[in-house]
Design a protein around this motif. Sequence first.
Motif, PDB file in Angstrom:
ATOM      1  N   PRO A 198      48.390  48.621  44.141  1.00 14.72           N
ATOM      2  CA  PRO A 198      48.136  47.861  45.377  1.00 14.72           C
ATOM      3  C   PRO A 198      46.653  47.544  45.567  1.00 14.72           C
ATOM      4  CG  PRO A 198      49.636  49.684  45.794  1.00 14.72           C
ATOM      5  CD  PRO A 198      49.087  49.900  44.430  1.00 14.72           C
TER       6      PRO A 198
ATOM      7  N   THR B 175      45.659  44.830  43.080  1.00 19.65           N
ATOM      8  CA  THR B 175      46.203  43.517  43.440  1.00 19.65           C
ATOM      9  C   THR B 175      45.299  42.803  44.435  1.00 19.65           C
ATOM     10  OG1 THR B 175      48.462  44.297  43.057  1.00 19.65           O
ATOM     11  CG2 THR B 175      48.197  42.317  44.401  1.00 19.65           C
ATOM     12  N   HIS B 176      44.777  43.552  45.393  1.00 24.57           N
ATOM     13  CA  HIS B 176      43.866  42.968  46.388  1.00 24.57           C
ATOM     14  C   HIS B 176      42.551  42.522  45.748  1.00 24.57           C
ATOM     15  CE1 HIS B 176      46.350  43.655  49.877  1.00 24.57           C
ATOM     16  NE2 HIS B 176      46.448  44.950  49.627  1.00 24.57           N
TER      17      HIS B 176
END
Length: 242
Positions: A200, A203-204
Motif C-alpha cells: 500500500p 502504491t502511493h
Amino acid sequence: MSTVKMMERIAQTSPRFKARMAGLSQLLEALTATFGQVIVPGKLFVMGSAAATATNILGHQQLFWLGFGSSLIGVIFHIVWAFLLYDLLKPVDRRVSSFAMFVILVACAVQALNSLLYVAPLSILTSGSATSTFTTEQLQALALVFVKLNTYAFDIYLVFFGFWLILIGYLIFRSAFMPRVLGVLLAISGLAWMLFIVPPFATHLFPVIAAASALGEIPLEFWLIIKSVNAQRWREQAKLAV
C-alpha cells in the motif's frame, strides 16, 4: 545444443559482447514483462469489480493470452540477463555475484509463478462443467481473487528484484571497467523497488518509484548496449580475482 554448452560458450565470449547481450536482454525483458504484467492487466483487470474484470477477460481472450505469453518470455530474458551480469561481474567479487545470482533466480521463480497465476482467472471463467456447482457471481469473485494473488506475487518479485539491483549496483560501483555512477543509480532503483515490501505504501509512491527505476535502469541498459565495458580493465580485474 544443450543449455550447459550454450552457457559455456557465452562464458567464453568477450566481455564487451557479453555486456551488449546483457543490455539487450535487459531491454527485451523490460518490454515483454511490462506489456504482460503491467499494460495488459491494466486494460483488463478492474480491482473493485469482479463482474467487469470477468467481462474484460472473456471479451479479450487473445489479448489476455498475448499478455501471458509476453510475461513468460520476460522470465526467460530475465534469466539470460542475470546470467550475463553474473559472468561479467564475478571478477569484482565472486561471492557477492553468486549471492546476487541466487537472489534473482528466486525472483525469476516468483515471476514464473506469477505467469501461472495469470492464467488462473481465465481457466476459472471458462471451466464449464468442472465448476457447474458455482454461480456466475461466485466464479467471477474467485477469478478476481486470483487476479489479486497475481498482483501480490508480482509485488514479492519486485522486492527480490530490487534487492538484486542493489547487489548489482554494489558490484558495478566496485568494478574497474564500468562507471561508478551507474552502480549508485542502480542501487537507488533497487531501494525504490524494495518499497513494495509494504505494497500500500509503495502504491502511493509509485510515480517516485517509477522515476527512480528509470534513473538507474535505463542508463545501465543503454550504456551496456552502446558503450559496453572496458575490456582491458575487465581482463586485468579478472586476472587479479583468480
